[in-house]
Scaffold this active site. Structure first.
Site, mmCIF file in Angstrom:
data_model
loop_
_atom_site.group_PDB
_atom_site.id
_atom_site.type_symbol
_atom_site.label_atom_id
_atom_site.label_comp_id
_atom_site.label_asym_id
_atom_site.label_seq_id
_atom_site.Cartn_x
_atom_site.Cartn_y
_atom_site.Cartn_z
ATOM 1 N N ASN A 32 0.829 -1.217 0.000
ATOM 2 C CA ASN A 32 0.000 0.000 0.000
ATOM 3 C C ASN A 32 0.865 1.270 0.000
ATOM 4 O O ASN A 32 0.338 2.364 0.057
ATOM 5 C CB ASN A 32 -0.993 0.013 1.172
ATOM 6 C CG ASN A 32 -0.320 0.241 2.514
ATOM 7 O OD1 ASN A 32 0.904 0.255 2.610
ATOM 8 N ND2 ASN A 32 -1.116 0.407 3.553
ATOM 9 N N SER A 124 11.387 -10.066 14.938
ATOM 10 C CA SER A 124 12.457 -9.134 15.301
ATOM 11 C C SER A 124 13.127 -9.561 16.598
ATOM 12 O O SER A 124 12.479 -10.114 17.495
ATOM 13 C CB SER A 124 11.831 -7.746 15.491
ATOM 14 O OG SER A 124 12.749 -6.855 16.088
ATOM 15 N N TYR A 148 5.288 -2.015 19.637
ATOM 16 C CA TYR A 148 5.753 -2.610 18.370
ATOM 17 C C TYR A 148 6.259 -4.036 18.606
ATOM 18 O O TYR A 148 5.877 -4.969 17.908
ATOM 19 C CB TYR A 148 6.865 -1.756 17.738
ATOM 20 C CG TYR A 148 7.617 -2.494 16.656
ATOM 21 C CD1 TYR A 148 7.029 -2.737 15.413
ATOM 22 C CD2 TYR A 148 8.907 -3.009 16.888
ATOM 23 C CE1 TYR A 148 7.702 -3.460 14.439
ATOM 24 C CE2 TYR A 148 9.575 -3.728 15.929
ATOM 25 C CZ TYR A 148 8.974 -3.947 14.697
ATOM 26 O OH TYR A 148 9.635 -4.674 13.736
ATOM 27 N N LYS A 152 4.869 -7.919 17.277
ATOM 28 C CA LYS A 152 5.676 -8.945 16.590
ATOM 29 C C LYS A 152 5.545 -10.279 17.319
ATOM 30 O O LYS A 152 5.422 -11.329 16.709
ATOM 31 C CB LYS A 152 7.138 -8.506 16.511
ATOM 32 C CG LYS A 152 7.378 -7.410 15.496
ATOM 33 C CD LYS A 152 7.350 -7.971 14.092
ATOM 34 C CE LYS A 152 6.674 -7.066 13.098
ATOM 35 N NZ LYS A 152 6.594 -7.602 11.751
ATOM 36 N N ARG A 231 25.354 -3.744 18.893
ATOM 37 C CA ARG A 231 24.272 -4.418 18.165
ATOM 38 C C ARG A 231 24.864 -5.320 17.092
ATOM 39 O O ARG A 231 26.030 -5.170 16.677
ATOM 40 C CB ARG A 231 23.362 -3.387 17.461
ATOM 41 C CG ARG A 231 22.617 -2.463 18.382
ATOM 42 C CD ARG A 231 21.536 -3.174 19.187
ATOM 43 N NE ARG A 231 20.757 -2.235 19.982
ATOM 44 C CZ ARG A 231 21.096 -1.790 21.193
ATOM 45 N NH1 ARG A 231 22.234 -2.207 21.753
ATOM 46 N NH2 ARG A 231 20.325 -0.941 21.852
ATOM 47 N N GLY A 295 14.701 3.404 27.211
ATOM 48 C CA GLY A 295 14.297 2.085 26.714
ATOM 49 C C GLY A 295 15.407 1.299 26.038
ATOM 50 O O GLY A 295 15.219 0.129 25.694
HETATM 51 P P1 NAD Z 1 9.487 -1.050 5.633
HETATM 52 O O1 NAD Z 1 8.552 -0.093 6.291
HETATM 53 O O2 NAD Z 1 10.573 -0.519 4.788
HETATM 54 O O3 NAD Z 1 8.647 -2.102 4.759
HETATM 55 C C1 NAD Z 1 7.335 -2.499 5.093
HETATM 56 C C2 NAD Z 1 6.485 -2.325 3.836
HETATM 57 O O4 NAD Z 1 5.145 -2.744 4.128
HETATM 58 C C3 NAD Z 1 6.411 -0.874 3.376
HETATM 59 O O5 NAD Z 1 6.742 -0.812 2.004
HETATM 60 C C4 NAD Z 1 4.961 -0.472 3.622
HETATM 61 O O6 NAD Z 1 4.505 0.437 2.649
HETATM 62 C C5 NAD Z 1 4.250 -1.802 3.560
HETATM 63 N N1 NAD Z 1 3.029 -1.854 4.355
HETATM 64 C C6 NAD Z 1 2.867 -1.443 5.638
HETATM 65 N N2 NAD Z 1 1.596 -1.631 6.019
HETATM 66 C C7 NAD Z 1 0.946 -2.192 4.985
HETATM 67 C C8 NAD Z 1 -0.391 -2.628 4.781
HETATM 68 N N3 NAD Z 1 -1.333 -2.489 5.750
HETATM 69 N N4 NAD Z 1 -0.732 -3.172 3.587
HETATM 70 C C9 NAD Z 1 0.201 -3.295 2.609
HETATM 71 N N5 NAD Z 1 1.490 -2.900 2.731
HETATM 72 C C10 NAD Z 1 1.850 -2.348 3.911
HETATM 73 O O7 NAD Z 1 10.068 -2.003 6.776
HETATM 74 P P2 NAD Z 1 11.284 -3.023 6.695
HETATM 75 O O8 NAD Z 1 12.411 -2.430 7.422
HETATM 76 O O9 NAD Z 1 11.464 -3.505 5.310
HETATM 77 O O10 NAD Z 1 10.688 -4.172 7.608
HETATM 78 C C11 NAD Z 1 10.050 -5.287 7.024
HETATM 79 C C12 NAD Z 1 9.540 -6.183 8.123
HETATM 80 O O11 NAD Z 1 10.616 -6.568 8.957
HETATM 81 C C13 NAD Z 1 8.515 -5.544 9.054
HETATM 82 O O12 NAD Z 1 7.546 -6.518 9.368
HETATM 83 C C14 NAD Z 1 9.321 -5.168 10.275
HETATM 84 O O13 NAD Z 1 8.513 -5.183 11.440
HETATM 85 C C15 NAD Z 1 10.343 -6.282 10.313
HETATM 86 N N6 NAD Z 1 11.604 -5.922 10.966
HETATM 87 C C16 NAD Z 1 12.306 -4.835 10.529
HETATM 88 C C17 NAD Z 1 13.501 -4.478 11.139
HETATM 89 C C18 NAD Z 1 14.256 -3.248 10.717
HETATM 90 O O14 NAD Z 1 15.035 -2.716 11.541
HETATM 91 N N7 NAD Z 1 14.146 -2.780 9.485
HETATM 92 C C19 NAD Z 1 14.000 -5.261 12.187
HETATM 93 C C20 NAD Z 1 13.280 -6.384 12.578
HETATM 94 C C21 NAD Z 1 12.073 -6.700 11.954
HETATM 95 C C1 WQD Z 2 21.353 1.032 17.549
HETATM 96 C C2 WQD Z 2 22.341 1.604 18.557
HETATM 97 C C3 WQD Z 2 21.353 3.209 20.071
HETATM 98 C C4 WQD Z 2 20.430 6.217 17.011
HETATM 99 C C5 WQD Z 2 15.649 -0.738 16.645
HETATM 100 C C6 WQD Z 2 14.337 -1.298 17.132
HETATM 101 C C7 WQD Z 2 14.228 -2.758 16.812
HETATM 102 C C8 WQD Z 2 14.543 -3.077 15.354
HETATM 103 C C9 WQD Z 2 15.744 -2.356 14.845
HETATM 104 C C10 WQD Z 2 12.496 -3.572 14.156
HETATM 105 C C11 WQD Z 2 21.773 1.734 19.970
HETATM 106 C C12 WQD Z 2 22.376 3.875 19.191
HETATM 107 C C13 WQD Z 2 20.832 5.087 17.694
HETATM 108 C C14 WQD Z 2 21.149 7.435 17.198
HETATM 109 C C15 WQD Z 2 22.640 6.277 18.716
HETATM 110 N N1 WQD Z 2 13.460 -2.772 14.474
HETATM 111 N N2 WQD Z 2 21.912 5.109 18.513
HETATM 112 N N3 WQD Z 2 22.233 7.402 18.042
HETATM 113 O O1 WQD Z 2 17.511 0.293 18.994
HETATM 114 O O2 WQD Z 2 18.930 -1.694 18.321
HETATM 115 O O3 WQD Z 2 16.699 -1.414 17.328
HETATM 116 O O4 WQD Z 2 15.734 -0.979 15.243
HETATM 117 O O5 WQD Z 2 12.158 -4.609 14.580
HETATM 118 O O6 WQD Z 2 12.935 -3.132 17.138
HETATM 119 O O7 WQD Z 2 14.245 -1.090 18.531
HETATM 120 O O8 WQD Z 2 18.492 0.121 16.661
HETATM 121 O O9 WQD Z 2 19.590 1.700 15.127
HETATM 122 O O10 WQD Z 2 17.932 2.602 16.794
HETATM 123 O O11 WQD Z 2 20.137 1.775 17.610
HETATM 124 O O12 WQD Z 2 23.608 6.309 19.456
HETATM 125 O O13 WQD Z 2 20.818 8.477 16.633
HETATM 126 O O14 WQD Z 2 22.666 2.949 18.160
HETATM 127 O O15 WQD Z 2 21.387 3.732 21.360
HETATM 128 O O16 WQD Z 2 22.824 1.485 20.856
HETATM 129 P P1 WQD Z 2 17.939 -0.636 17.961
HETATM 130 P P2 WQD Z 2 18.997 1.614 16.467
#
Ligand code: NAD
Ligand code: WQD
Length: 338
Positions: A32, A124, A148, A152, A231, A295
């Protein structure tokens, strides 16, 4: 295999679509565009040389999803579509549950209707909350600290319940990503944060590009070698390849439920990441030490041995490649889009 990819224009999704097509799969993207751009689809087509099937719809729209599945009849779904901002989830918890849990439930229902019985789910490392020890194995206690993270974890429970339902034939791979970073080596696709990035890697590249004045280093008094947060930064192309391997594993193994960490098994500190980026950019990137971010945890890095064993997968790209690819993408994405 015919693979429906929800959220296929997003950061992890777009890279996975590229790897799926390279591996010979037929892909249908469902999107979307609430957190991605339409031109990413053209970029994927440029990389792969293949026109990409796309249905623009919201996964919560059952009728639209049904029509899409009816046309494409996928063998499997890779489910990325979700809302992913930790901070936004504290302000809009109901929206996060609606999309991340409700959307997943609708998807699973429609999959069952069309006898589509394989799903790969984006979970995640955030489900572990504050891990008791590192490296974190899949057997570690879960306890996400944010809305969030809880969406998950509930998504994981929902999928496991569908796998375990009497008579069900669903097989699921639940993939717990650590910190996805980097970009495609072509520089054509990568992460597109909207507004001020919350995550460290895009904040660094935007600072290096002059869009931000300096990086705020959150906390330098953690029990880590240099006091800053540690990380497990995993290259998005490595991550994408794990999804292809997970599909193969579901197709070939008797195991119907796989929960796997996807990380490198190595942690890097905030300062190490900034230093490596600085070496790629060729000059120091300014930063300032600040207090801890609310957090945050000191360290979180994966034990990826189960994914190594079950998928035959391991992350191969180095921190230097992560920084080089992210920087190439940052420079290219700053230009007008063609
Ligand atoms: P992203 O936001 O870049 O990609 C998600 C995509 O889903 C987007 O293109 C968005 O437009 C689409 N989307 C959202 N809601 C929708 C809906 N209701 N219907 C259709 N499309 C929809 O995120 P990402 O970083 O690519 O993450 C992908 C997945 O991985 C997510 O489920 C996220 O929770 C998970 N994840 C991401 C990270 C991260 O740090 N990037 C870490 C762990 C887990
Ligand atoms: C990494 C490190 C910060 C920003 C988050 C979500 C997690 C996952 C990935 C989806 C930490 C430090 C950060 C800045 C900094 N997403 N930092 N200055 O917190 O490990 O994870 O993204 O599932 O759910 O919580 O990733 O990239 O935000 O931080 O010093 O401007 O960098 O304190 O140590 P995080 P991050």
């Amino acid at each position: 295999m015919k693979v429906m990819v929800t959220g296929g224009a997003g950061f992890v999704g777009s890279h996975t679509v590229v790897e799926l097509i390279a591996a010979g799969h037929y892909v249908q993207v469902v999107e979307n565009f609430c957190n991605s751009e339409r031109w990413i689809v053209e970029r994927i087509e440029r990389i792969t040389g293949v026109p990409l099937a796309l249905d623009e719809l919201d996964i919560r729209d059952r009728d639209a999803l049904r029509a899409s599945m009816e046309r494409f009849r996928p063998d499997a779904v890779i489910h990325f579509a979700a809302l992913k901002s930790v901070s936004e989830s504290t302000q809009l918890p109901a929206s996060y549950y609606d999309v991340n849990v409700g959307g997943t439930a609708t998807l699973l229902d429609v999959m069952q209707e069309f006898d589509c019985n394989r799903i790969v789910f984006s979970s995640s490392a955030t489900v572990y909350g504050q891990p008791e020890a590192c490296p974190v194995a899949e057997s570690a206690a879960v306890g996400p600290a944010t809305p969030y993270g809880r969406t998950k974890l509930v998504g994981e429970w929902l999928i496991r319940d569908c796998v375990a339902a009497p008579g069900a034939s669903l097989g699921a791979a639940i993939l717990r990503y650590f910190n996805p970073v980097g970009a495609h080596p072509s520089g054509l696709i990568g992460e597109l944060p909207r507004g001020v990035p919350n995550n460290l890697a895009p904040y660094i590249t935007q600072t290096a590009a002059g869009q931000r004045d300096y990086i705020r280093v959150f906390g330098d008094d953690y029990a880590t070698p240099d006091g800053t947060g540690v990380r497990d930064y995993v290259h998005v192309v490595d991550l994408a390849k794990a999804h292809v391997a997970a599909l193969d594993a579901l197709a070939s193994s008797d195991q119907r439920e796989l929960t796997l960490n996807l990380g490198t098994g190595r942690g890097y500190s905030v300062l190490e990441l900034i230093e490596t980026f600085s070496s790629v950019v060729g000059r120091p990137i300014p930063y300032e030490r600040q207090g801890r971010r609310a957090g945050d945890i000191g360290e979180c890095w994966a034990d990826p041995s189960r994914a190594n064993a079950v998928l035959g997968w391991r992350a191969e790209k180095t921190l230097l490649e992560i920084c080089e690819d992210a920087w190439r993408w940052q420079q290219a994405s700053a230009l007008p889009h063609d």
